[in-house]
Scaffold this motif. Structure first.
Motif, PDB file in Angstrom:
ATOM      1  N   UNK A   1       0.854  -1.184   0.000  1.00 17.02           N
ATOM      2  CA  UNK A   1       0.000   0.000   0.000  1.00 17.02           C
ATOM      3  C   UNK A   1       0.887   1.231   0.000  1.00 17.02           C
ATOM      4  N   UNK A   2       0.491   2.270  -0.722  1.00 22.12           N
ATOM      5  CA  UNK A   2       1.201   3.537  -0.748  1.00 22.12           C
ATOM      6  C   UNK A   2       0.415   4.552   0.072  1.00 22.12           C
ATOM      7  N   UNK A   3       1.062   5.089   1.093  1.00 27.56           N
ATOM      8  CA  UNK A   3       0.399   5.969   2.058  1.00 27.56           C
ATOM      9  C   UNK A   3       0.920   7.390   1.879  1.00 27.56           C
ATOM     10  N   UNK A   4       0.018   8.359   1.801  1.00 30.25           N
ATOM     11  CA  UNK A   4       0.404   9.760   1.669  1.00 30.25           C
ATOM     12  C   UNK A   4       0.702  10.347   3.047  1.00 30.25           C
ATOM     13  N   UNK A   5       1.939  10.712   3.272  1.00 31.47           N
ATOM     14  CA  UNK A   5       2.350  11.307   4.561  1.00 31.47           C
ATOM     15  C   UNK A   5       3.126  12.593   4.286  1.00 31.47           C
ATOM     16  N   UNK A   6       2.566  13.469   3.513  1.00 27.47           N
ATOM     17  CA  UNK A   6       3.248  14.692   3.082  1.00 27.47           C
ATOM     18  C   UNK A   6       3.625  15.570   4.268  1.00 27.47           C
ATOM     19  N   UNK A   7       4.745  16.265   4.102  1.00 24.73           N
ATOM     20  CA  UNK A   7       5.228  17.256   5.077  1.00 24.73           C
ATOM     21  C   UNK A   7       5.712  16.639   6.396  1.00 24.73           C
ATOM     22  N   UNK A   8       5.981  15.345   6.398  1.00 23.15           N
ATOM     23  CA  UNK A   8       6.580  14.734   7.581  1.00 23.15           C
ATOM     24  C   UNK A   8       8.085  14.988   7.527  1.00 23.15           C
ATOM     25  N   UNK A   9       8.612  15.695   8.509  1.00 22.02           N
ATOM     26  CA  UNK A   9      10.033  16.049   8.488  1.00 22.02           C
ATOM     27  C   UNK A   9      10.768  15.613   9.758  1.00 22.02           C
ATOM     28  N   UNK A  10      10.062  14.919  10.635  1.00 29.56           N
ATOM     29  CA  UNK A  10      10.686  14.481  11.878  1.00 29.56           C
ATOM     30  C   UNK A  10      10.179  13.081  12.218  1.00 29.56           C
ATOM     31  N   UNK A  11      10.776  12.521  13.262  1.00 26.24           N
ATOM     32  CA  UNK A  11      10.355  11.191  13.688  1.00 26.24           C
ATOM     33  C   UNK A  11       8.864  11.190  13.994  1.00 26.24           C
TER      34      UNK A  11
END
Length: 555
Positions: free
Chosen positions: A118-128
């Motif tokens: 599955x491809x999950x959209x997690x845009x703008x994640x820049x940290x843990x």
């Protein structure tokens, strides 16, 4: 494998060897040349930018439906210097399905289904951050566990449900969602909460940290603090009884725990005496057991066995040998329980030192198979250990190279077991026993709880073995199926000798032995004819040290 046919009555050597070879890798050579690329093998851009730190799995086993329902909280780190695509690939194979995905704050995320992922959209994640994946389905039933994996749904002798998982070849995404690639073990370990009907006990890797008992359901939460191969994470449920011991090892007190079906409790107390003997031998040869904080556990399963880290699957029917037979044909294999010894060896070779690509699976299996001989050597003597190794040669097929195809998820020939063990024994001939022991312990120290390439192990062994050019020997025995012929011709003054049926570049130091009391003589053999002067007494009793895996012709 364990239920319908009483394989444990196969006592004759030929039948046992044929059975062992068939199940341990019948498809290996065929797969090497014809298998399609495994999509889980590719480290694409949607997998590279994030690194798994921890998995927190919660799974309910719906026994009547043979279904599981659960969620996985994935803690991950964003890697600096790697392009963040804003897309995460989460692997889960059909017919299992993901029903919902949220971020760590509970916000729903968009995702699309691909073949077995599955491809999950997690845009703008820049940290843990965290990802919570909800899933369900009827997982694949194992056709021939553990070699063809999945869920094994069985019944114990009272008719109660007895279930276990195995998925080394197929991958953990066969039954739960995650980043199913051997390079990314969760650095901070994992937890698995198993919910079962109240008449069953749920058992997994590591230590039991919470138990919740209800009238209809019970839950068991297990914790692993060490990094772990995903295929090693297991789910087991049955009418288990538990008993424990302590082992005073090199790193202090180690918890030993055993989960067996109630009717087998008494026999397990006697039979599992092999465990402490195994730990004695392997801590001597390899150094401390790698997972003291997670403990050591044997879990009875309805299939033969698997090296599930800190929770070894055991199904050898409480018999000595391999289902009651000796794969070495020497009688020495009947002195110990094969599954206990071989799978425990994997705690060092496969679980602590793990390969990044299954093409290098020989690092797991050659060393684990060789460990059986080291067990014999430790408890008997070096000669017995060598006899065991030589007996394993009957299992070698020389059908294909031991190293598989890189980047495709394709392992090499099943010769990685017996031939790989003979290769390691041959390398030991270039050492004293103590320098060889220090070399084995050195690998464990250098690569403790790491994923490695086969080349790293080759390079380490080359560095520690100055007496021979191991690069040439590795090319011959790992990358070619040909076994060299050492052709020796006796002359009036000595011998002429030459290597044949091998790589043109092969050069091997080889030990010649004579009757008792005579000092061995080392020769350096190659594809070029060389000569050696020998007196008549030595010439008469001339033999090649049998520890060298060669075909020898003396004429």
């Amino acid at each position: 494998m364990h239920k319908t046919t009483p394989f444990f009555v196969l006592q004759t050597r030929n039948l046992l060897v044929l059975w062992f070879v068939f199940f341990f890798g019948f498809s290996s050579a065929q797969d090497l040349f014809s298998a399609p690329q495994n999509p889980r093998a590719e480290l694409n851009s949607n997998r590279l930018w994030w690194d798994v730190q921890h998995y927190a799995l919660e799974i309910e086993v719906l026994v009547d439906q043979r279904k599981i329902v659960g969620k996985n909280t994935i803690s991950y780190a964003v890697l600096p210097g790697v392009e963040n695509t804003g897309i995460m690939q989460i692997d889960l194979q059909t017919p299992m399905e993901i029903t919902k995905i949220t971020d760590g704050e509970g916000n729903s995320l968009k995702f699309t289904q691909e073949p077995d992922s599955y491809l999950v959209e997690v845009k703008n994640v820049s940290k843990d951050s965290k990802l919570v994946v909800y899933f369900q389905g009827i997982p694949k039933v194992a056709p021939k566990a553990p070699w063809e994996g999945g869920f094994t749904w069985a019944r114990d002798r009272t008719g109660a449900t007895f279930v276990s998982t195995s998925c080394q070849g197929e991958g953990s995404s066969l039954w739960w969602p995650g980043k199913d690639h051997p390079t990314d073990e969760p650095q901070n370990g994992m937890t698995l909460k198993i919910t079962t009907p109240s008449n069953l006990v749920g058992v997994s890797n590591g230590q039991l940290i919470q138990r919740e008992e209800g009238e209809k359901k019970s839950s068991y939460t297990w914790q692993v603090k060490s990094p772990i191969n995903l295929y090693n994470i297991s789910l087991n449920a049955g009418r288990y009884q538990n008993w424990k011991q302590k082992y005073n090892g090199l790193n202090g007190e180690l918890d030993l725990s055993y989960y067996v079906i109630a009717e087998d409790l008494d026999k397990s107390v006697t039979h599992f005496s092999d465990v402490k003997k195994t730990l004695d031998a392997f801590e001597y040869w390899f150094g401390p057991y790698p997972f003291y904080q997670d403990g050591f556990k044997l879990i009875q399963t309805p299939f033969l066995g698997m090296e599930h880290q800190s929770g070894i699957a055991y199904g050898n029917h409480f018999l000595k040998g391999y289902l009651g037979g000796d794969i070495s044909g020497t009688g020495l294999g009947m002195l110990f329980d094969y599954i206990i010894v071989h799978e425990t060896a994997h705690e060092w070779w496969g679980n602590s030192v793990s390969v990044k690509d299954v093409a290098d699976l020989w690092v797991h299996e050659a060393f684990a198979c060789y460990s059986e001989a080291l067990f014999v050597s430790y408890h008997l003597d070096a000669k017995s250990g060598e006899d065991y190794i030589l007996g394993l040669r009957e299992n070698i097929r020389n059908d294909a190279p031991i190293i598989g195809k890189y980047g495709l998820g394709i392992e090499g020939s099943s010769d990685m077991y017996s031939k790989g063990a003979n290769l390691l024994h041959m390398i030991s001939k270039y050492h004293t026993q103590e320098s060889w022991r220090q070399t084995l312990m050195g690998i464990q120290k250098e690569f403790y709880q790491q994923t490695v390439t086969g080349k790293q192990i080759e390079d380490y062994l080359k560095q520690k073995t100055p007496k021979a050019d191991l690069s040439l020997i590795f090319d011959q025995y790992l990358r070619s199926e040909k076994i060299p012929i050492l052709d020796i011709q006796k002359t009036k003054s000595g011998i002429k000798y030459q290597l044949k049926n091998c790589n043109e570049s092969l050069v091997m130091p080889i030990s010649l032995i004579f009757e008792k009391g005579m000092t061995p003589v080392w020769i350096t053999a190659s594809t070029q004819t060389a000569e050696l002067s020998l007196d008549k007494t030595k010439l008469k009793s001339l033999k090649v040290d049998p520890g060298f895996y060669l075909n020898v012709k003396i004429r």
